[in-house]
Write a protein that holds these residues in place. Sequence first.
Motif, PDB file in Angstrom:
ATOM      1  N   ARG A  36      59.523  -8.325-102.437  1.00 37.81           N
ATOM      2  CA  ARG A  36      59.728  -7.111-103.205  1.00 37.81           C
ATOM      3  C   ARG A  36      58.826  -7.133-104.424  1.00 37.81           C
ATOM      4  O   ARG A  36      58.553  -8.203-104.991  1.00 37.81           O
ATOM      5  N   ASP A  38      58.295  -5.439-108.126  1.00 36.86           N
ATOM      6  CA  ASP A  38      58.848  -4.676-109.236  1.00 36.86           C
ATOM      7  C   ASP A  38      57.852  -4.655-110.378  1.00 36.86           C
ATOM      8  O   ASP A  38      57.091  -5.615-110.562  1.00 36.86           O
ATOM      9  N   SER A  84      69.634  -1.718-108.354  1.00 35.44           N
ATOM     10  CA  SER A  84      68.749  -2.860-108.649  1.00 35.44           C
ATOM     11  C   SER A  84      67.819  -3.190-107.487  1.00 35.44           C
ATOM     12  O   SER A  84      66.873  -3.972-107.639  1.00 35.44           O
ATOM     13  N   SER A  87      62.713  -0.645-105.365  1.00 38.96           N
ATOM     14  CA  SER A  87      61.535  -1.501-105.404  1.00 38.96           C
ATOM     15  C   SER A  87      60.569  -1.067-104.309  1.00 38.96           C
ATOM     16  O   SER A  87      60.854  -0.168-103.523  1.00 38.96           O
TER      17      SER A  87
END
Lengths: 115, 115
Positions: A36, A38, A84, A87
Motif C-alpha cells: 500500500r 500512502d 484508514s 490508499s
Amino acid sequence: NAGVTQTPKFQVLKTGQSMTLQCAQDMNHEYMSWYRQDPGMGLRLIHYSVGAGITDQGEVPNGYNVSRSTTEDFPLRLLSAAPSQTSVYFCASTTFGTSGVNEQFFGPGTRLTVL
Amino acid sequence: AQTVTQSQPEMSVQEAETVTLSCTYDTSESDYYLFWYKQPPSRQMILVIRQEAYKQQNATENRFSVNFQKAAKSFSLKISDSQLGDAAMYFCAYRTYFGNEKLTFGTGTRLTIIP
C-alpha cells in the motif's frame, strides 16, 4: 504477455463493506506481494507469497487477508473496510531465488477510498 | 529491521542539468541489493537502476548513475541531462540478499523538471 494486472483501478467503499482486490500475472512468477502507498510513507508491504498455498504477513497486515490457490492469482481481501485503508494498492511479482537480483514487476495500482 | 531514508521530499532541476537524489539506509547485513524506482503521474512503478552491495563498481544506466558508499550506507541517484520525462516520484528501496524478495522503500522524492 500482459505482465501484472490489477482490478479494479478505482473503488469507493463505505465503512464496514468488504471487497477483494484482484491481482494476476502471466509470467509464471513464484513470488507475489501486495503493497500500500500512502502520502509521505512510501510503499509498505502488506502480505506476500512465495508460491501457491504459501502466504505470509508483511509490515502492515492488519485488516487484510490473502490466499494463493494458483501461481497466477493473488487476491487481497478487505473484510470490513475502514477509512484508514484509504490508499493506493500495488501488486508485484517476481521470480523467486536465493541469489541474484530479480526485477519485481508492479501492477498499475488500485486507488481505494473508504468513506 | 532495515530502514530506508530519503531526506529530500522535493527537488527541482533545470532541463538538461544534473540532479542528485539522496538515500541512506540502515542494515546489519553485509550483502543486499539497492534499487531506485521511478513513479510518474501514471502511478506505474518503473525500475530505474539497481546495485548489488558486493559490487564496488557503481551501477549506470544511460543518463542514470548511482554513488554507492557502503561504509556510509548511502545510495544516491544522479540524473544527467535531465529531461521533462524524468519528472516523477523517485523511491529508493532495499532488498535483503538471500531468499527473500521483500522490498523496503523510502518515502520518496518528488522531482520537478523546469523547462
